[in-house]
Design an enzyme around this catalytic site. Structure first.
Site, short mmCIF file in Angstrom:
data_model
loop_
_atom_site.label_atom_id
_atom_site.label_comp_id
_atom_site.label_asym_id
_atom_site.label_seq_id
_atom_site.Cartn_x
_atom_site.Cartn_y
_atom_site.Cartn_z
CE LYS A 106 30.08 -0.33 26.83
NZ LYS A 106 29.96 -0.19 25.68
C1 E4P Z 1 26.56 -0.35 24.69
O1 E4P Z 1 27.52 0.42 25.00
C2 E4P Z 1 26.69 -1.42 23.72
O2 E4P Z 1 27.99 -0.95 22.85
C3 E4P Z 1 25.60 -1.46 22.46
O3 E4P Z 1 24.78 -0.67 22.90
C4 E4P Z 1 25.18 -2.69 22.18
O4 E4P Z 1 24.23 -2.49 21.02
P1 E4P Z 1 23.86 -3.51 20.15
O5 E4P Z 1 22.86 -4.48 21.01
O6 E4P Z 1 23.12 -3.12 18.82
O7 E4P Z 1 24.92 -4.43 19.70
#
Ligand code: E4P
Length: 218
Positions: A87
């Site tokens: 990522k």
């Molecule tokens: C994506 O991969 C992130 O980990 C995530 O969806 C962030 O979500 P949030 O805005 O609820 O922290």
């Protein structure tokens, strides 16, 4: 549509896996910290533990923001397990790193995407997944679902292979709306998946079926 769970909590990952509909896991440094997973070795071990529970892709995020460091970190993450997807944040060095990983056959998830221009760039660089954060856009009175629709349109125009991973999904209606638009993947909390189960007519209908069966079989 693939269902990913967005957590580093092993119990919840196992629960979603046991349901039989889980296709993968996304994590981020905040989710790791929430579970009290700190220190490089513990974090790497935690990714391996997640890979042992699920059969699908597991996103593991780089912490570096400079190209050569990202490459080093991403290669180490990818070497951990074949299910790992690296990522990478949507920044200039991140795009360079995605292109580098893509050329080397290392799969990537471009994270922190908030505009269709960013998504176009991620696809051009060869990202496996692009993660538009819909909940965080909704939080600031912007339309997260509209972004998914825009990216779908752009990717379809050019048959980009990058999968749209609707991230920052907060609830069940996000899942349904993303499915209507044609997001390839959604990642959200366990509650957003389990919410799909619920309907009062299912509950009352089942209660009546069971009661009628009992009446006739006593
Ligand atoms: C994506 O991969 C992130 O980990 C995530 O969806 C962030 O979500 P949030 O805005 O609820 O922290």
């Amino acid at each position: 549509m693939k269902f990913f769970i967005d957590t580093a909590n092993l119990k919840q990952i196992k629960e979603a896996q046991d349901l039989g509909v889980l296709d993968g896991v996304t994590t981020n440094p905040s989710l790791m910290a929430k579970e009290g997973i700190t220190g490089r070795d513990n974090i790497l071990q935690h990714y391996k533990d997640i890979c042992a529970i699920v059969t699908g892709d597991v996103s593991a995020e780089v912490i570096s923001t400079e190209f050569s460091e990202m490459v080093k970190e991403g290669e180490a993450l990818a070497a951990l397990h074949e299910q790992i997807v690296v990522k990478v944040p949507m920044i200039k060095d991140g795009i360079k790193a995605i292109k580098y990983f893509s050329d080397k056959g290392i799969r990537t998830n471009c994270t922190l995407v908030f505009s269709s221009g960013q998504a176009l760039l991620a696809a051009k660089a060869g990202a496996t997944y692009v993660s538009p954060f819909i909940g965080r856009l909704d939080d600031i009175s912007s339309d997260g679902l509209n972004l998914i629709a825009e990216i779908r349109h752009i990717y379809d125009n050019y048959a980009f292979q990058t999968e749209i991973l609707a991230a920052s999904v907060r609830h069940t209606m996000h899942v349904i709306d993303c499915a209507k638009i044609g997001a390839d993947v959604m990642t959200g909390p366990l509650s957003s998946i389990e919410g799909l189960l619920k309907h009062p007519l299912t509950d009352s209908g089942l209660a009546k079926f069971l009661a009628d069966y009992k009446k006739g079989n006593n």
